[in-house]
Scaffold this motif. Structure first.
Motif, short mmCIF file in Angstrom:
data_model
loop_
_atom_site.label_atom_id
_atom_site.label_comp_id
_atom_site.label_asym_id
_atom_site.label_seq_id
_atom_site.Cartn_x
_atom_site.Cartn_y
_atom_site.Cartn_z
N ALA A 145 0.80 -1.24 0.00
CA ALA A 145 0.00 0.00 0.00
C ALA A 145 0.82 1.28 0.00
N ASP A 148 0.05 4.33 -2.17
CA ASP A 148 -1.22 5.04 -2.01
C ASP A 148 -1.09 6.37 -1.28
N ASP A 150 -0.03 10.28 -0.34
CA ASP A 150 0.02 11.50 -1.16
C ASP A 150 1.42 11.85 -1.62
N GLU A 215 6.83 -0.09 4.90
CA GLU A 215 5.48 0.39 4.56
C GLU A 215 4.83 1.10 5.75
N ASP A 223 1.07 11.05 4.03
CA ASP A 223 0.07 12.03 3.62
C ASP A 223 0.37 13.42 4.15
N HIS A 294 6.02 -1.94 -8.29
CA HIS A 294 5.79 -0.52 -8.59
C HIS A 294 6.85 -0.06 -9.59
N SER B 273 -4.29 -7.28 -6.52
CA SER B 273 -4.06 -6.14 -7.40
C SER B 273 -2.69 -6.20 -8.07
#
Lengths: 359, 359
Positions: A145, A148, A150, A215, A223, A294, B273
């Motif tokens: 994740a 995800d 910002d 992570e 964010d 990624h 995913s």
């Protein structure tokens, strides 16, 4: 936890063999009240190192405490002997610091919190023994994740251990801030954790949680910033440490990579029978290994030229390095990281650096 | 430690959800005196599974003990609930086994040795509580020495978790032995460790020691055999577990790789995913990532066709797989691993399989 006014223990090793002490002095926002080095008592930090805050060098915590009128909140262990043990000649300083109500911050393999004398004393005086190499208990596996958040994420990757990934990361953060980018450092090793006051010691976590521990940090602050610079570890082709590197690569899900190398390094440090592959092979490996999780690419290079005495030779080495890796490069210590930050901005797309969040 | 006459606990899960129990029955040399499954008490193992030793299924340890006239040396926990916890409905069986003088072997995340009741009772009855997922304390970093052993080393690598790497590894060992090759299995996960009675749980070691924990095992037995088959874990492009895979790849310094895949698997299990990259990309990644430490190549493939009902379809799938990866392939469960062993012998050079040591 804030440790604003600190004393750094570096007995017999300041400054040349006190990497953690220098890292904290150079990049931390702690106020360093004194350095402990019984071999250099009476001298000052700036007698030896010019680009950090000055402070007296004294022989014991007691002296430092008196000189600071008791205004000290923590003692940092700023050196690490081979093997990461605790030297008993430091015990008096640690005890005095605990009795003076100071927290102790240590990156040693030897956990001070498991030392019975220190633990008992710390409980009595209500101070914290913070062993930064001890992972916290709530780590778990990655969820895939990190992309995800910002912030954009940049990861420093290396051709070997000790080529300057942490330093490059800090210089990038500082230069990015000077460019108006809200950048943050993601600490993955003990010195970075001591400087930042938080972080996961990735090389000490359970191997299943390697990516997850990276992570966790990215999700925690991702964010709140425009750019996260994740401090890389080891090398993807290191005979012993590649697992840590691979976990960081996939856990970070970086948007861009900065390839860190040191001039003249041709074999793996400490594993001299293993040649370093060509730089082009590192780029291919890091990029192709990251891609299924990624997509990313090497957007800049950081070349550590500490072994190059002559400035012109260093410039030539950096130019050659940039040409070989096909990306802009700099020695962030010699030149600052402006060129690297500009390459990151170009590489990640135009919005980064415009201020505010980028997505 | 020898656990020759054992009872395997598999309450409410035998055989379909009792992977560890079946692994021990299929590949271990322990004599299984009984399986505990209170839902199937009175039935027999061979009512459900044909290719393993038969044994009664009973509802409690007490019953198993009586039926075996007390000739039981250990109780194995043969199932693992999601999360790896200990279910309290098993407590009576564990207590009865300890009181009967049996060791307890468990691959759960929950360590029985840290359960106060079990620990106290085990000390009283002088039995061992062996939590196979608890790494031993002497692990350290790799030295890059695995290639120095006399044996050739083969590593099973995968496109994902749970595609059949452990099973393929065991089938290769058995087929190699049938070819006159002195082959040994190097266990890296809890079921393999329970089957073998030794081994390092690689996914639970400190990340810095990932490669070192593999190397330790190879150095321990590598001069006593012709061929070591190292059980792989995870996948090199797994969002969470790639660090473990990378550490095993570099720690094993394998002479040949066997690429394991399951028909129809297109996304990462549990991380849907993330698409699996093409098979050719796995081969390129495993080979190029391994090369700077030790040159190797994918010499064979193992395709798990459990999802393919029709035999002809399975044959076609295996043929297509072999063609795609450019190496001989088989489903080791459906066909045995003879073709894989022949490909290994071809791939590693002619001496392997001539009997005796090969270098």
């Amino acid at each position: 936890m804030e440790h604003e006014r600190i004393v750094i223990l570096a007995h017999e090793k300041f400054p040349g063999r006190a990497k953690t002490a220098l890292g904290v002095m150079r990049y931390g926002d702690q106020e360093v009240k004194a350095v402990l080095d019984r071999d250099r008592a009476g001298e000052r930090v700036n007698d030896h190192v010019g680009d950090v805050q000055d402070a007296p060098i004294v022989s014991s915590f007691e002296e430092a405490y008196e000189a600071a009128d008791g205004d000290i909140t923590a003692l940092y262990i700023g050196i690490a002997p081979i093997g990461g043990g605790f030297e008993d000649s430091w015990r008096g300083d640690v005890i005095d610091a605990i009795e003076a109500g100071c927290d102790i911050v240590s990156g040693l393999h030897y956990f001070l919190s498991e030392d019975e004398e220190f633990a008992t004393l710390a409980a009595e005086h209500d101070v914290e023994l913070w062993d930064v190499r001890e992972p916290h208990a709530d780590l778990t596996v990655a969820g895939g994740a990190s992309a995800d958040v910002d912030a954009d994420v940049v990861l420093t990757v290396g051709t070997d251990c000790s080529v300057g990934k942490m330093t490059a990361s800090y210089e990038i953060v500082e230069a990015a801030r000077a460019h108006g980018i809200d950048a943050a450092f993601i600490p993955t090793g003990q010195t970075g954790i001591m400087i930042e006051g938080w972080g996961n010691p990735i090389d000490r976590v359970i191997s299943d949680f390697t990516a997850g521990a990276v992570e966790e940090m990215i999700l925690e602050v991702g964010d709140d910033h425009d750019l996260l610079v994740v401090e890389g570890q080891g090398s993807i082709v290191h005979p012993a440490y590649s697992a840590v590197t691979c976990g960081i690569l996939h856990g970070a899900m970086a948007d861009g990579l900065v390839l860190c190398h040191e001039t003249g390094r041709e074999v793996v440090h400490g594993y001299e029978s293993f040649d370093l592959p060509p730089l082009s092979e590192y780029i291919r490996l890091y990029e192709t290994l990251a891609a299924p999780i990624h997509e990313t690419s090497v957007v800049a290079g950081a070349l550590n030229t500490r072994n190059v005495a002559d400035d012109e030779d260093a410039v030539a080495a950096i130019e050659e390095y940039a040409e070989t890796i096909g990306a802009p490069a700099a020695d962030p210590v010699r030149d600052g990281a402006d060129a690297i930050v500009e390459a990151i901005v170009d590489g990640l797309g135009g919005e980064l650096g415009a201020g505010g969040t980028t997505r």
